[in-house]
Write a protein that holds these residues in place. Structure first.
Motif, PDB file in Angstrom:
ATOM      1  N   SER A 109      -7.304   1.109   1.147  1.00  0.00           N
ATOM      2  CA  SER A 109      -6.031   1.514   0.554  1.00  0.00           C
ATOM      3  C   SER A 109      -5.829   3.028   0.675  1.00  0.00           C
ATOM      4  CB  SER A 109      -6.066   1.081  -0.917  1.00  0.00           C
ATOM      5  OG  SER A 109      -5.173   1.799  -1.656  1.00  0.00           O
ATOM      6  N   VAL A 161      -3.466  -7.230  -3.050  1.00  0.00           N
ATOM      7  CA  VAL A 161      -4.248  -6.065  -3.494  1.00  0.00           C
ATOM      8  C   VAL A 161      -5.619  -6.086  -2.815  1.00  0.00           C
ATOM      9  CG1 VAL A 161      -5.362  -4.978  -5.487  1.00  0.00           C
ATOM     10  CG2 VAL A 161      -3.048  -5.868  -5.703  1.00  0.00           C
ATOM     11  N   TYR A 195      -0.330   0.731  -9.018  1.00  0.00           N
ATOM     12  CA  TYR A 195      -1.102  -0.493  -8.845  1.00  0.00           C
ATOM     13  C   TYR A 195      -0.306  -1.685  -9.364  1.00  0.00           C
ATOM     14  CZ  TYR A 195      -4.674   3.083  -8.496  1.00  0.00           C
ATOM     15  OH  TYR A 195      -5.375   4.201  -8.132  1.00  0.00           O
ATOM     16  N   SER A 196       0.346  -2.397  -8.445  1.00  0.00           N
ATOM     17  CA  SER A 196       1.217  -3.501  -8.862  1.00  0.00           C
ATOM     18  C   SER A 196       0.542  -4.849  -8.667  1.00  0.00           C
ATOM     19  CB  SER A 196       2.515  -3.450  -8.051  1.00  0.00           C
ATOM     20  OG  SER A 196       3.240  -4.637  -8.232  1.00  0.00           O
ATOM     21  N   TYR A 205       1.002   1.422  -3.623  1.00  0.00           N
ATOM     22  CA  TYR A 205      -0.330   1.377  -4.232  1.00  0.00           C
ATOM     23  C   TYR A 205      -1.234   2.507  -3.729  1.00  0.00           C
ATOM     24  CZ  TYR A 205      -5.005  -0.693  -5.010  1.00  0.00           C
ATOM     25  OH  TYR A 205      -6.309  -0.916  -5.340  1.00  0.00           O
ATOM     26  N   ASP A 228       0.808  -1.214   0.000  1.00  0.00           N
ATOM     27  CA  ASP A 228       0.000   0.000   0.000  1.00  0.00           C
ATOM     28  C   ASP A 228       0.848   1.274   0.000  1.00  0.00           C
ATOM     29  OD1 ASP A 228      -2.723   0.805  -0.142  1.00  0.00           O
ATOM     30  OD2 ASP A 228      -2.469   1.718   1.827  1.00  0.00           O
TER      31      ASP A 228
END
Lengths: 325, 249
Positions: free
Chosen positions: A259, A251, A59-60, A53, A50
């Motif tokens: 997030s 995620v 955004y991985s 992200y 996070d």
């Protein structure tokens, strides 16, 4: 003086929670201790994800691979080369993950948006496939590498599930503290600025590309430490642990918990790990459906996220501003 | 030596010339208004100056240094700051965080010291909150909860806070009342006599009142560069604004 008291008052609940959590081994079975240790490691992994992200907007879908680099490095140095010091292994795992993250960043940041996500997915899958195909990264031709144990701290410690839980809890607290410091620092503010408006950040003199590289490297380094802890606790690590499914799960953890918020990803990590465990206990066959359902519900509820996050931020910011003033 | 030198700058997209062979100089402390009908190339010219768009041809020099190929963040550090036509803010950052980002001139990657603990920075942010009338709720508001006028003031405050040597203002008066517009002129003037300002505007009273010089653009070309008085008497410019025959320079 008021500010100091206000800050202390805000830290007291966290300290009470930490001390309470440290005492848990007196109440839990060894299986529950192991489960909580696993949950802490995954929660920390989600919190590290996070950082890139939620904070920097990157955004991985290859984050688990960076944890895997840490885990495999620890295995390699321990099993192949006989190193037994925890400190040596954890630093090596962090450095290897930092290096891998740098490569990830340099390659993936050449793309943007959806293409960036696809590149991280491909890179993650490449690392996972490497672990699957390369004989050097195998023990006895099995897919998972084994023979890992909890290394020595050099303090004459007696490892069992309870002490390992307490140790991981302390490391997790330190990791979370580090993340909070980064979020509250000028660097963290620049991450959020880069996430929200790249053009304006550039026009304010910030080299957004560099900040993004730093975000990915910091995030990957912390994840590598978690990967090594995972390997120590499990006694093994396999390519499936570091593949796209785990990255997707991370995620999910970050999104479910919130997030971009201070502790959201961490809390999401604990919840999803526990849910996954109990779903597996209930029915191994149906557990993937439960997690899949959670993915779908989370995705459908994502549109409400800005409102909820905005409301939460307004509340916390109001408090912070008074503390500063 | 002029502060800014624009030498035969052009930008084309395929066969379309958004800006074509534009040349002019700006001296330190000079206020230059840029006018022209919609699609004249004003915004593209601004983006070329700010570095958001790369020039296809020509050179941009700031204080003798060629900045044509510099990225926007390097141009900012060289002394060029800009505002945007449509407020370009950070939706998830508070007013205070916006100003903190804008005031952090050294861009250090400090990971240890919280930005809230930097007293010098906090004092500068407080000053800006006060000056630009943005201090409601101690600056914890998000842009979405602010009036359009307040968003414009924030947009301008973060552009001005850098104390640049060249300030680019893209339609700075939009969303501001007449008195706020007058205040803006005074606040920008406080940057000092060395700061040059280039601004785009459609309000001719404002352009005439603010400018030492006016540049007129039409169909990507610079068709006039003169004092406000001379521009007011220029029949060519009048034609452009009244939408008469297309002008060929």
């Amino acid at each position: 003086m008021t500010t100091v008291f206000t800050q202390l008052r805000r830290k007291v609940p966290v300290l009470v929670l930490l001390i309470g959590a440290l005492e848990l081994p007196f109440l839990l079975s060894s299986q529950q201790e192991s489960l909580l240790t696993r949950a802490l490691i995954f929660a920390m992994m989600a919190a590290s994800l996070d950082l890139a992200y939620g904070q920097a907007g990157l955004y991985s879908l290859g984050h688990a691979a960076l944890a895997g680099v840490g885990g495999y490095t620890a295995w390699l140095l321990m099993v192949r080369y006989g190193h037994e010091s925890f400190w040596y292994l954890i630093v090596a795992a962090a450095l290897a993950s930092a290096l891998a993250s740098l490569v990830f960043a340099l390659v993936s940041l050449r793309a943007r948006g959806l293409y960036f996500i696809l590149v991280t997915l491909a890179l993650g899958q490449m690392v996972s496939n490497l672990a699957q195909q390369w004989d050097f990264l195998k023990t006895a031709q099995a897919e998972a590498v084994t023979g890992i144990y909890i290394p020595s701290l050099g303090l004459g410690e007696d490892w069992h599930s309870g002490t390992l839980y307490q140790f991981v809890l302390v490391l997790t607290a330190l990791g979370l503290f580090t993340i909070q410091r980064i979020i509250g620092s000028p660097l963290g503010l620049a991450f959020r600025g880069s996430r929200d408006n790249e053009v304006r950040m550039e026009a304010l003199g910030y080299d957004v590309w560099r900040y993004r590289v730093v975000a990915i490297v910091l995030s990957g380094t912390l994840s590598g430490v978690c990967g090594a802890l995972f390997a120590f606790q499990s006694g093994l690590i396999s390519p499936t642990n570091i593949g796209v499914a785990t990255s997707g799960l991370l995620v999910l953890m970050a999104i479910i918990g919130g997030s971009g918020t201070r502790y959201g990803a961490f809390i999401g990590g604990i919840l999803v790990t526990l849910l996954q465990f109990y779903a597996n206990q209930w029915s191994m066959e149906r557990a993937p459906m439960i997690i899949g359902g959670l993915f779908i519900v989370t995705a459908l509820l994502l549109r409400f996220r800005p409102k909820v996050a905005g409301a939460l931020r307004s509340l916390t910011r109001g408090r912070v501003s008074h503390a500063v003033a | 030596m002029p502060l800014l030198e624009i030498d035969a700058v052009g930008r084309s997209y395929g066969g379309v010339h958004a800006v074509q062979d534009v040349s002019f100089n700006v001296k330190a402390g000079e206020w230059v208004g840029v006018i022209g009908p919609n699609g004249a190339g004003k915004s593209t010219l601004f983006n070329i100056l700010g570095g958001q768009v790369k020039a296809s041809s020509g050179h941009v020099r700031l204080a003798g240094r060629d900045v044509t190929r510099l990225a926007p963040h390097r141009r900012y550090r060289a002394g060029i700051s800009r505002s945007f036509q449509i407020s370009s803010l950070f939706p998830d950052l508070t007013v205070r965080e916006h100003l903190t980002l804008a005031c952090r001139q050294n861009h250090r990657w400090s990971m240890v010291r919280g930005w809230r603990g930097d007293r010098v920075l906090a004092a500068r942010v407080d000053e800006l909150l006060d000056t630009w009338d943005l201090g409601r709720n101690d600056g914890v508001e998000l842009p979405a909860n602010m009036s359009y006028g307040a968003q414009r003031r924030l947009e301008l405050a973060i552009a001005v806070s850098a104390q640049p040597s060249l300030l680019l203002l893209d339609e700075p008066n939009v969303g501001l009342t007449a008195s706020e517009c007058g205040d803006l002129r005074d606040r920008v003037a406080e940057l000092g006599p060395e700061t040059a300002v280039i601004f785009v505007a459609h309000d001719m009273d404002m352009v005439m009142g603010w400018s030492d010089r006016i540049l007129v653009m039409h169909q990507g070309q610079l068709v006039a560069d003169d004092t406000p008085e001379a521009i007011a008497r220029n029949a060519f410019v009048e034609e452009v604004y009244l939408g008469a025959e297309p002008i060929v320079a």
